[in-house]
Design a protein around this motif. Sequence first.
Motif, PDB file in Angstrom:
ATOM      1  N   THR A  38       0.893  -1.170   0.000  1.00 37.42           N
ATOM      2  CA  THR A  38       0.000   0.000   0.000  1.00 37.42           C
ATOM      3  C   THR A  38       0.925   1.211   0.000  1.00 37.42           C
ATOM      4  OG1 THR A  38      -1.484  -1.283   1.405  1.00 37.42           O
ATOM      5  CG2 THR A  38      -1.949   1.087   1.194  1.00 37.42           C
ATOM      6  N   ASP A  76      -1.810  -1.036  -3.926  1.00 34.37           N
ATOM      7  CA  ASP A  76      -2.965  -0.181  -3.678  1.00 34.37           C
ATOM      8  C   ASP A  76      -2.433   1.255  -3.635  1.00 34.37           C
ATOM      9  OD1 ASP A  76      -5.023   1.333  -2.618  1.00 34.37           O
ATOM     10  OD2 ASP A  76      -5.405   0.019  -0.910  1.00 34.37           O
ATOM     11  N   GLN A 132     -11.717   8.127  -5.490  1.00 28.95           N
ATOM     12  CA  GLN A 132     -12.328   9.258  -4.758  1.00 28.95           C
ATOM     13  C   GLN A 132     -11.361  10.027  -3.865  1.00 28.95           C
ATOM     14  OE1 GLN A 132     -12.901   6.058  -4.277  1.00 28.95           O
ATOM     15  NE2 GLN A 132     -13.077   5.513  -2.142  1.00 28.95           N
ATOM     16  N   LYS A 133     -10.039   9.743  -3.968  1.00 30.82           N
ATOM     17  CA  LYS A 133      -9.089  10.501  -3.172  1.00 30.82           C
ATOM     18  C   LYS A 133      -8.410  11.575  -4.016  1.00 30.82           C
ATOM     19  CE  LYS A 133      -9.696   7.487   0.265  1.00 30.82           C
ATOM     20  NZ  LYS A 133      -9.375   6.089   0.223  1.00 30.82           N
TER      21      LYS A 133
HETATM   22  C1  LIG Z   1      -9.882   4.743   0.862  1.00 34.83           C
HETATM   23  C2  LIG Z   1      -8.946   3.629   0.680  1.00 34.83           C
HETATM   24  C3  LIG Z   1      -9.379   2.317   0.391  1.00 34.83           C
HETATM   25  C4  LIG Z   1     -10.833   1.956   0.293  1.00 34.83           C
HETATM   26  O1  LIG Z   1     -11.391   2.428  -0.868  1.00 34.83           O
HETATM   27  P1  LIG Z   1     -12.908   2.102  -1.264  1.00 34.83           P
HETATM   28  O2  LIG Z   1     -12.960   2.650  -2.653  1.00 34.83           O
HETATM   29  O3  LIG Z   1     -13.776   2.818  -0.294  1.00 34.83           O
HETATM   30  O4  LIG Z   1     -13.110   0.638  -1.207  1.00 34.83           O
HETATM   31  C5  LIG Z   1      -8.422   1.343   0.189  1.00 34.83           C
HETATM   32  N1  LIG Z   1      -7.110   1.626   0.292  1.00 34.83           N
HETATM   33  C6  LIG Z   1      -6.663   2.851   0.590  1.00 34.83           C
HETATM   34  C7  LIG Z   1      -5.191   3.097   0.685  1.00 34.83           C
HETATM   35  C8  LIG Z   1      -7.559   3.886   0.799  1.00 34.83           C
HETATM   36  O5  LIG Z   1      -7.118   5.117   1.086  1.00 34.83           O
END
Ligand SMILES: *Cc1c(COP(=O)(O)O)cnc(C)c1O
Length: 362
Positions: free
Chosen positions: A143, A173, A196-197
């Motif tokens: 991640t 991720d 969405q970030k």
């Molecule tokens: C927000 C986030 C998720 C989850 O994302 P969703 O689209 O809500 O499933 C997973 N990994 C990271 C690093 C995140 O910031």
Amino acid sequence: MKKYNFNAGPSILPAEVIRQTADAVLDFQGEGLSLLEISHRAKYFQPVVDEAVALMKELLRIPDGYSVIFLGGGASLQFCMVPFNLLEKKAAYLNTGVWAKKALKEAKGFGEAVEVASSADANFTFIPTDYEVPQDADYFHITTNNTIYGTELSDSKLADIYKKKGQVTLVADMSSDILSRPIDVSKYGIIYGGAQKNLAPAGVTFVIIKNDILGKVSRHIPTMLDYRTHIDGGSLFNTPPVLPIYSAMLTLRWLKQNGGVEAAEKRNIEKAATLYDCIDHSKIFVGTAKEEDRSRMNLCFVLKPEYQDLQDDFFKFASEKGMVGVKGHRSVGGFRASLYNAMDIEGVRALVECIKEYERKL
Ligand SMILES: *Cc1c(COP(=O)(O)O)cnc(C)c1O
């Protein structure tokens, strides 16, 4: 009063992207139809997907042999789609936070899932380095930015991971730091994230995938969960999330007009340095993440022990100054300011001024 949006996600988008999305909802490209009511297969929408894919490839310098697809289900669906498509016997995971742990949990349903290292004992305040990647793993999952804890894999830690992984497929991720800096895509088998970030409103997930890593597991993969379905269907196998894909395309255009990921990285370095410098010189606040692992996207800070009782008071003060979304995640406490691409330096300076003003009046 001007509001400054520091939410962790869904989060700030460029003002012009929101305006242009709103325009398209009212009248899509002068067609007399709303973006909400056009067919995803019509001549109207295919060019949108094509442009979004082309811009992702251009901005991230994605090499040949990779596909870019847009899916539903969030990053959370990728936690199971990755092992479904790649895990035959064994997978390895670096546990750097709640999201990493959730990904690991899903993999356990498909085979052996090894946690190579974890910083859970230190509440994920740092990125572990003392581990090896089992060379018989089908893939190694990381991640790159830990949204909740405010840690991020620096370029030097990434370089170390590229070494450690050897021939093992790397899966990342990148939900909360995609497009915030250049990345060497050729080192990865899959890069995915909820958009969405840093990219779009909620509802779409991006997946960058190296085509030749697929088709190697022996299990049956349901059609909708098979990456090949969506690669072959050009993200239009079933009805895609039309509005968030449209906004993503607009955000990518905006990013390109503003110098691409290289320029974004420069701005992000300056923004993060500005706020960290304020926190490091603060009388009442202290950062939570280990310095070398600090995130440029999500900056976490808490009140020093002797000032703990100011929690609600500072939050109220900041809210009155227009600072939105600065409450920390419950697993860290304190405060978190997310400085995604669309947050400009003026917003960061406003938050710094708010902190300084609060300290002056103590
Ligand atoms: C927000 C986030 C998720 C989850 O994302 P969703 O689209 O809500 O499933 C997973 N990994 C990271 C690093 C995140 O910031």
